[in-house]
Design an enzyme around this catalytic site. Structure first.
Site, PDB file in Angstrom:
ATOM      1  N   ASP B  11       0.867  -1.186   0.000  1.00 14.56           N
ATOM      2  CA  ASP B  11       0.000   0.000   0.000  1.00 14.56           C
ATOM      3  C   ASP B  11       0.900   1.232   0.000  1.00 14.56           C
ATOM      4  O   ASP B  11       2.095   1.148   0.268  1.00 14.56           O
ATOM      5  CB  ASP B  11      -0.884  -0.016   1.262  1.00 14.56           C
ATOM      6  CG  ASP B  11      -1.832   1.178   1.334  1.00 14.56           C
ATOM      7  OD1 ASP B  11      -2.231   1.696   0.278  1.00 14.56           O
ATOM      8  OD2 ASP B  11      -2.165   1.601   2.459  1.00 14.56           O
ATOM      9  N   SER B  12       0.303   2.375  -0.285  1.00 12.45           N
ATOM     10  CA  SER B  12       1.077   3.624  -0.221  1.00 12.45           C
ATOM     11  C   SER B  12       1.471   3.959   1.224  1.00 12.45           C
ATOM     12  O   SER B  12       2.388   4.731   1.446  1.00 12.45           O
ATOM     13  CB  SER B  12       0.262   4.768  -0.808  1.00 12.45           C
ATOM     14  OG  SER B  12      -0.968   4.879  -0.129  1.00 12.45           O
ATOM     15  N   TYR B  43      -0.521   8.618  -2.432  1.00  9.94           N
ATOM     16  CA  TYR B  43      -0.422   8.414  -3.883  1.00  9.94           C
ATOM     17  C   TYR B  43      -1.550   9.141  -4.623  1.00  9.94           C
ATOM     18  O   TYR B  43      -1.408   9.475  -5.783  1.00  9.94           O
ATOM     19  CB  TYR B  43      -0.537   6.926  -4.205  1.00  9.94           C
ATOM     20  CG  TYR B  43       0.730   6.115  -4.044  1.00  9.94           C
ATOM     21  CD1 TYR B  43       1.871   6.635  -3.439  1.00  9.94           C
ATOM     22  CD2 TYR B  43       0.787   4.805  -4.517  1.00  9.94           C
ATOM     23  CE1 TYR B  43       3.017   5.878  -3.294  1.00  9.94           C
ATOM     24  CE2 TYR B  43       1.933   4.035  -4.388  1.00  9.94           C
ATOM     25  CZ  TYR B  43       3.048   4.569  -3.768  1.00  9.94           C
ATOM     26  OH  TYR B  43       4.174   3.801  -3.642  1.00  9.94           O
ATOM     27  N   CYS B  74      -3.981  -0.993  -2.223  1.00 16.99           N
ATOM     28  CA  CYS B  74      -4.017   0.467  -2.376  1.00 16.99           C
ATOM     29  C   CYS B  74      -4.981   0.760  -3.502  1.00 16.99           C
ATOM     30  O   CYS B  74      -4.805   0.270  -4.628  1.00 16.99           O
ATOM     31  CB  CYS B  74      -2.616   0.972  -2.720  1.00 16.99           C
ATOM     32  SG  CYS B  74      -2.560   2.707  -3.185  1.00 16.99           S
ATOM     33  N   ASN B  75      -6.022   1.548  -3.205  1.00 19.06           N
ATOM     34  CA  ASN B  75      -7.026   1.832  -4.221  1.00 19.06           C
ATOM     35  C   ASN B  75      -6.444   2.628  -5.392  1.00 19.06           C
ATOM     36  O   ASN B  75      -6.806   2.390  -6.539  1.00 19.06           O
ATOM     37  CB  ASN B  75      -8.208   2.568  -3.588  1.00 19.06           C
ATOM     38  CG  ASN B  75      -9.134   1.616  -2.867  1.00 19.06           C
ATOM     39  OD1 ASN B  75      -9.999   1.011  -3.471  1.00 19.06           O
ATOM     40  ND2 ASN B  75      -8.916   1.423  -1.575  1.00 19.06           N
ATOM     41  N   THR B  76      -5.536   3.557  -5.116  1.00 12.20           N
ATOM     42  CA  THR B  76      -4.960   4.365  -6.194  1.00 12.20           C
ATOM     43  C   THR B  76      -4.160   3.489  -7.161  1.00 12.20           C
ATOM     44  O   THR B  76      -4.286   3.612  -8.377  1.00 12.20           O
ATOM     45  CB  THR B  76      -4.050   5.468  -5.609  1.00 12.20           C
ATOM     46  OG1 THR B  76      -4.813   6.240  -4.689  1.00 12.20           O
ATOM     47  CG2 THR B  76      -3.519   6.383  -6.690  1.00 12.20           C
ATOM     48  N   GLU B 154      -6.264   7.755  11.545  1.00  9.52           N
ATOM     49  CA  GLU B 154      -4.873   7.871  11.985  1.00  9.52           C
ATOM     50  C   GLU B 154      -4.780   8.565  13.347  1.00  9.52           C
ATOM     51  O   GLU B 154      -3.827   8.369  14.092  1.00  9.52           O
ATOM     52  CB  GLU B 154      -4.025   8.561  10.909  1.00  9.52           C
ATOM     53  CG  GLU B 154      -4.054   7.725   9.636  1.00  9.52           C
ATOM     54  CD  GLU B 154      -2.932   7.976   8.653  1.00  9.52           C
ATOM     55  OE1 GLU B 154      -2.171   8.949   8.830  1.00  9.52           O
ATOM     56  OE2 GLU B 154      -2.818   7.184   7.690  1.00  9.52           O
ATOM     57  N   CYS B 186     -11.703   2.361   0.546  1.00  9.59           N
ATOM     58  CA  CYS B 186     -10.436   2.885   1.070  1.00  9.59           C
ATOM     59  C   CYS B 186     -10.015   1.932   2.182  1.00  9.59           C
ATOM     60  O   CYS B 186     -10.853   1.551   3.010  1.00  9.59           O
ATOM     61  CB  CYS B 186     -10.617   4.299   1.617  1.00  9.59           C
ATOM     62  SG  CYS B 186      -9.202   4.907   2.574  1.00  9.59           S
ATOM     63  N   THR B 187      -8.738   1.568   2.202  1.00 10.70           N
ATOM     64  CA  THR B 187      -8.301   0.547   3.168  1.00 10.70           C
ATOM     65  C   THR B 187      -8.308   1.059   4.613  1.00 10.70           C
ATOM     66  O   THR B 187      -8.173   0.268   5.541  1.00 10.70           O
ATOM     67  CB  THR B 187      -6.915   0.010   2.807  1.00 10.70           C
ATOM     68  OG1 THR B 187      -6.028   1.108   2.654  1.00 10.70           O
ATOM     69  CG2 THR B 187      -6.968  -0.809   1.542  1.00 10.70           C
ATOM     70  N   HIS B 188      -8.483   2.355   4.817  1.00  9.06           N
ATOM     71  CA  HIS B 188      -8.636   2.849   6.192  1.00  9.06           C
ATOM     72  C   HIS B 188     -10.047   2.609   6.734  1.00  9.06           C
ATOM     73  O   HIS B 188     -10.249   2.588   7.945  1.00  9.06           O
ATOM     74  CB  HIS B 188      -8.382   4.357   6.270  1.00  9.06           C
ATOM     75  CG  HIS B 188      -6.929   4.760   6.273  1.00  9.06           C
ATOM     76  ND1 HIS B 188      -6.104   4.583   5.202  1.00  9.06           N
ATOM     77  CD2 HIS B 188      -6.164   5.357   7.227  1.00  9.06           C
ATOM     78  CE1 HIS B 188      -4.901   5.061   5.487  1.00  9.06           C
ATOM     79  NE2 HIS B 188      -4.907   5.534   6.711  1.00  9.06           N
TER      80      HIS B 188
END
Lengths: 266, 266
Positions: B11-12, B43, B74-76, B154, B186-188
C-alpha cells in the site's frame, strides 16, 4: 531594488493563502506572486534534505520573477530551510512564519508560558520551541499536535459542530495550563480562529496568527528599506499540480476568488 | 512455484494493514511480506505515471523476495497500475482491492444500486464505477468522497462521538438512495465498520469490506493453484520512512502489535 517588484510567498500547498490574505490586508498596494507546491504536498513527512531541495527550487522560481522579498508561508520549510533560502536569496529579505509568530508572541508583555498548536510534523520538529528559546530560555512551552485541523479546513468544516468539538478536544490539553498566548503554528489554523476564540473566551489568552505577524513584519521591513509599492496590488498564483482543486479551496482560505491559477513544473 | 513462498501485500502507507489483518484471518498459515510506501504517501494526489513507476518499484522489491502472489492493497494503485503490475509479475497472480470489492458487491443477489465511499482521489478517478460497469452496465452507482475518515483513523478516533457525527454526515448522502450495498473503497475505512453499521442498521445494506473480499479471493486462487501453505504464518513489514510512527499506528489497523518494522529504500 524595484518598489514595483512583487513579494514572493510560498507554501507546500494551499495553507499559505491565509498569509497572502493578511499581506493583502496589510499591504494592499503590493504585487504578490504565490507558489503552492500541490504536487509534492505534504512536506511535513519528508526528510529535511528533500524539503530544502524543494524550497530552493521554489526560491529560484521566485527570484527569476524578480521578487523584492520572500515570505516562507510554510512551517516545515521555516523549520528546516530558512538559512539556505536566505543564502540563495542574497540581498532579498526572507521572512518566515515561525520567526514571525514567535516574535509576535514574545512581544506580549507577559509571556511566562506559551502554547503552540501545529501539525504532527511541526510539533514533532520542536521548531517553535527552539525559536522561542532563542528569545527567552526560561519561558514554559506547552505544545499540542492537532492533525485533524488541516483536513477539517480543506473539507470546509471550520465552524460547524464537528469543528467545535474537535477544537474543544485538542484545546483541552491547555485547560490546566496557564498559557499567556497560543501560537497557531500552521497556516491552515487561522480558519479556526473564531472557533478557537470561542473556546478560550473566558481566559486572557492571546491568539497569535503567524499570518498576521509575518504581514506586519513584511510591512515594517519594506518601509525600512523604502521599498513599499505606491501603486500595485496584483496577485499571481502558481501551483505544481491540480489547479482546479486549488481554485475551489482558495476562496475559503483567501476570502476571495482566484480567477486564474497557473500550473508550473519546477 | 513454492508453497512456502510469501504473499506480498503493499500500500502507499499504513491502510493496507487492514488487508493484512483479513489475509491473516483467512489464511493463518501464509507467510506475508508487507511494504508501505510511507515516504511517498499519499499516492492519490500524484499523476498516474508517477504512481505506476512507484508501484513497479514495489513489485520488483516483492518479486526479489520470491512472493507467490501479490495483493495490491491500495485503491490508487489498483485504479492506475493493475495491468502493468500483472505484466511485470508474469505468472505470479496479482489481486487488487478494487476488483475484489466490486466482485464481492456484485455477488450479492440484488444489486440495482451500489454505494461507494472513498478518498477524494479514488472517487474522483471513477475507478469503482468503471469496475462495476464491467460486470453490469445498468447498475446505478452513488459515490461519495469522505476525506475526513483517513485522518480520523490515523488519530485513533474511530468510535467516539466525533467519528459518529462525521460518519453520519457523510452517509447522509445515501439516505434517500436505495442502495443495496456500500463498498468501503479505502483501506482505512474498515476501522469505521461498526460505526457505519450502526449508522445504517435500519436498512438492509450490505457493507463490502474490500480487505475481506481480497482475502477470500486470495484463498480461492491459492487453493486453485495448489499453492496453500501448510505450515507458515510469518509476517515481515517494510516501510520507506518513519518506521516508528508506522509501528505506533499499526496496532490499530492490524489489531496486534508489529514487533519489527524495517526501513528500506527502493
Amino acid at each position: 531594488m524595484n518598489k514595483e517588484a512583487p513579494i514572493g510567498i510560498f507554501d507546500s500547498g494551499i495553507g499559505g493563502l491565509t498569509v497572502v490574505k493578511e499581506v493583502r490586508r496589510a499591504l494592499p498596494n503590493e504585487n504578490i506572486i504565490y507558489f503552492g507546491d500541490t504536487a509534492r504536498v505534504p512536506y511535513g513527512i519528508k526528510s529535511e534534505k528533500v524539503v530544502r531541495n524543494y524550497a530552493l527550487q521554489i526560491t529560484n522560481f521566485l527570484m527569476q520573477r524578480n521578487v523584492k522579498m520572500i515570505l516562507i508561508a510554510c512551517n516545515t520549510v521555516s523549520a528546516s530551510a530558512r538559512d539556505e533560502i536566505q543564502e540563495a536569496a542574497g540581498d532579498i529579505p526572507v521572512l518566515d512564519v515561525i520567526s514571525a509568530g514567535t516574535k509576535a508572541a514574545m512581544a506580549w508583555p507577559e509571556h511566562d508560558h506559551i502554547g503552540v498548536i501545529g501539525t504532527l510534523a511541526t510539533i514533532g520538529s520542536e521548531a517553535y520551541n527552539r525559536a522561542i528559546r532563542e528569545y527567552n530560555g526560561g519561558v514554559k512551552i506547552t505544545s499540542k499536535a492537532c492533525p485533524m485541523l488541516v483536513p477539517l479546513a480543506e473539507e470546509g468544516w471550520t465552524d460547524n459542530d464537528i469543528a467545535r468539538q474537535i477544537v474543544h478536544r485538542y484545546l483541552a490539553s491547555f485547560e490546566d495550563q496557564n498559557i499567556d498566548s497560543l501560537i497557531l503554528g500552521c497556516t491552515h489554523y487561522p480558519l479556526f480562529k473564531e472557533t478557537i476564540q470561542q473556546e478560550l473566551y473566558r481566559r486572557k489568552i492571546r491568539i497569535v496568527d503567524s499570518g498576521e505577524s509575518i504581514a506586519k513584519m513584511a510591512r515594517e521591513e519594506l518601509a525600512r528599506r523604502q521599498l513599499l509599492n505606491p501603486s500595485g496590488g496584483t496577485f499571481e498564483c502558481y501551483v505544481s499540480d491540480r489547479p482546479q482543486r486549488f481554485q475551489e479551496l482558495a476562496e475559503r482560505f483567501l476570502g476571495t476568488e482566484i480567477p486564474n491559477v497557473q500550473i508550473i513544473q519546477l
